[in-house]
Motif scaffolding. Structure first.
Motif, PDB file in Angstrom:
ATOM      1  N   THR A  33       0.831  -1.196   0.000  1.00  0.00           N
ATOM      2  CA  THR A  33       0.000   0.000   0.000  1.00  0.00           C
ATOM      3  C   THR A  33       0.870   1.252   0.000  1.00  0.00           C
ATOM      4  OG1 THR A  33      -0.154   0.003   2.420  1.00  0.00           O
ATOM      5  CG2 THR A  33      -1.931  -1.108   1.216  1.00  0.00           C
ATOM      6  N   ALA A  34       0.293   2.324  -0.567  1.00  0.00           N
ATOM      7  CA  ALA A  34       0.985   3.611  -0.606  1.00  0.00           C
ATOM      8  C   ALA A  34      -0.042   4.728  -0.478  1.00  0.00           C
ATOM      9  CB  ALA A  34       1.768   3.756  -1.905  1.00  0.00           C
ATOM     10  N   LEU A  35       0.342   5.779   0.237  1.00  0.00           N
ATOM     11  CA  LEU A  35      -0.539   6.924   0.452  1.00  0.00           C
ATOM     12  C   LEU A  35      -0.488   7.949  -0.679  1.00  0.00           C
ATOM     13  CD1 LEU A  35       0.015   7.497   4.266  1.00  0.00           C
ATOM     14  CD2 LEU A  35      -2.191   7.092   3.157  1.00  0.00           C
ATOM     15  N   SER A  36       0.446   7.768  -1.624  1.00  0.00           N
ATOM     16  CA  SER A  36       0.558   8.721  -2.735  1.00  0.00           C
ATOM     17  C   SER A  36       1.208   8.032  -3.928  1.00  0.00           C
ATOM     18  CB  SER A  36       1.418   9.919  -2.322  1.00  0.00           C
ATOM     19  OG  SER A  36       2.768   9.530  -2.184  1.00  0.00           O
ATOM     20  N   GLY A  37       1.079   8.674  -5.077  1.00  0.00           N
ATOM     21  CA  GLY A  37       1.725   8.159  -6.274  1.00  0.00           C
ATOM     22  C   GLY A  37       3.230   8.117  -6.133  1.00  0.00           C
ATOM     23  N   ASP A  38       3.794   9.149  -5.507  1.00  0.00           N
ATOM     24  CA  ASP A  38       5.247   9.180  -5.311  1.00  0.00           C
ATOM     25  C   ASP A  38       5.712   8.014  -4.434  1.00  0.00           C
ATOM     26  OD1 ASP A  38       5.838  11.439  -6.893  1.00  0.00           O
ATOM     27  OD2 ASP A  38       5.308  12.791  -5.249  1.00  0.00           O
ATOM     28  N   ASP A  39       4.973   7.761  -3.346  1.00  0.00           N
ATOM     29  CA  ASP A  39       5.324   6.631  -2.476  1.00  0.00           C
ATOM     30  C   ASP A  39       5.221   5.303  -3.247  1.00  0.00           C
ATOM     31  OD1 ASP A  39       5.668   8.406  -0.386  1.00  0.00           O
ATOM     32  OD2 ASP A  39       3.784   7.886   0.632  1.00  0.00           O
ATOM     33  N   ALA A  40       4.202   5.188  -4.073  1.00  0.00           N
ATOM     34  CA  ALA A  40       4.005   3.963  -4.850  1.00  0.00           C
ATOM     35  C   ALA A  40       5.150   3.750  -5.833  1.00  0.00           C
ATOM     36  CB  ALA A  40       2.672   4.025  -5.582  1.00  0.00           C
ATOM     37  N   PHE A  66      -0.427   9.374 -12.009  1.00  0.00           N
ATOM     38  CA  PHE A  66       0.404   8.307 -11.452  1.00  0.00           C
ATOM     39  C   PHE A  66       0.570   7.173 -12.464  1.00  0.00           C
ATOM     40  CE2 PHE A  66      -0.042   4.121  -9.228  1.00  0.00           C
ATOM     41  CZ  PHE A  66       1.297   3.982  -8.874  1.00  0.00           C
ATOM     42  N   LEU A  67      -0.532   6.751 -13.080  1.00  0.00           N
ATOM     43  CA  LEU A  67      -0.467   5.639 -14.035  1.00  0.00           C
ATOM     44  C   LEU A  67       0.350   6.009 -15.272  1.00  0.00           C
ATOM     45  CD1 LEU A  67      -4.094   4.230 -13.748  1.00  0.00           C
ATOM     46  CD2 LEU A  67      -1.985   3.292 -12.761  1.00  0.00           C
TER      47      LEU A  67
END
Length: 154
Positions: A33-40, A66-67
């Motif tokens: 899991t990630a709270l943001s696109g950057d974290d992902a 993000f995608l």
């Protein structure tokens, strides 16, 4: 021998949604899991991901943005967009720019989301199999061309 678990990355800026997703799917899948696109994106630098599920409306970077970034570096994972809003322009962008596999409304239905993940993974496996077969075909073609040249030279 146990079967490899499907690796699912769920991206949402609402921590309660991440907790709920993990609680519902952690037995069946390896859930990241990630709270943001950057974290992902940081997670994807270190872990191979099969399926990406992202919320559309997040601060700093939408799900579609993000995608789009994912496609630049990691084109293989299947992509699913979730949104709680009936925003057709976001869906169209997700299809055209983020190359999503599927779009679902929030709140998600557990059975529908589970079925979507499984279908996406089946397609991912099919694509990998086709890629392997194409590589074998190219090798065979190269070998046949070599043999034909040898035959023509002799």
């Amino acid at each position: 021998m146990s079967e490899k678990k499907i690796v699912v990355l769920y991206v949402d800026d609402e921590e309660n949604n991440l907790i709920s997703f993990k609680a519902n799917f952690r037995i069946k899948y390896q859930v990241l899991t990630a709270l943001s696109g950057d974290d992902a994106l940081k997670i994807m630098e270190t872990k191979a991901v099969d399926i990406i599920i992202t919320d559309q409306r997040m601060p700093n970077m939408t799900g579609v943005e993000f995608l789009e970034k994912v496609l630049e570096k990691f084109p293989e994972p299947m992509r699913i967009l979730l949104t709680g809003y009936a925003d057709m322009s976001a869906v169209i962008d997700a299809v055209n720019k983020g190359k999503i596999f599927h779009y679902l409304n929030k709140p998600w239905d557990e059975a529908e989301l589970d079925m979507t993940i499984k279908r996406a993974y089946d397609i991912l496996l099919e694509r990998k199999q086709i890629e392997i077969m194409n590589e074998k075909l190219a090798t065979s073609n190269d070998q046949l061309e070599f043999l034909l040249r040898q035959k023509l030279l002799s």
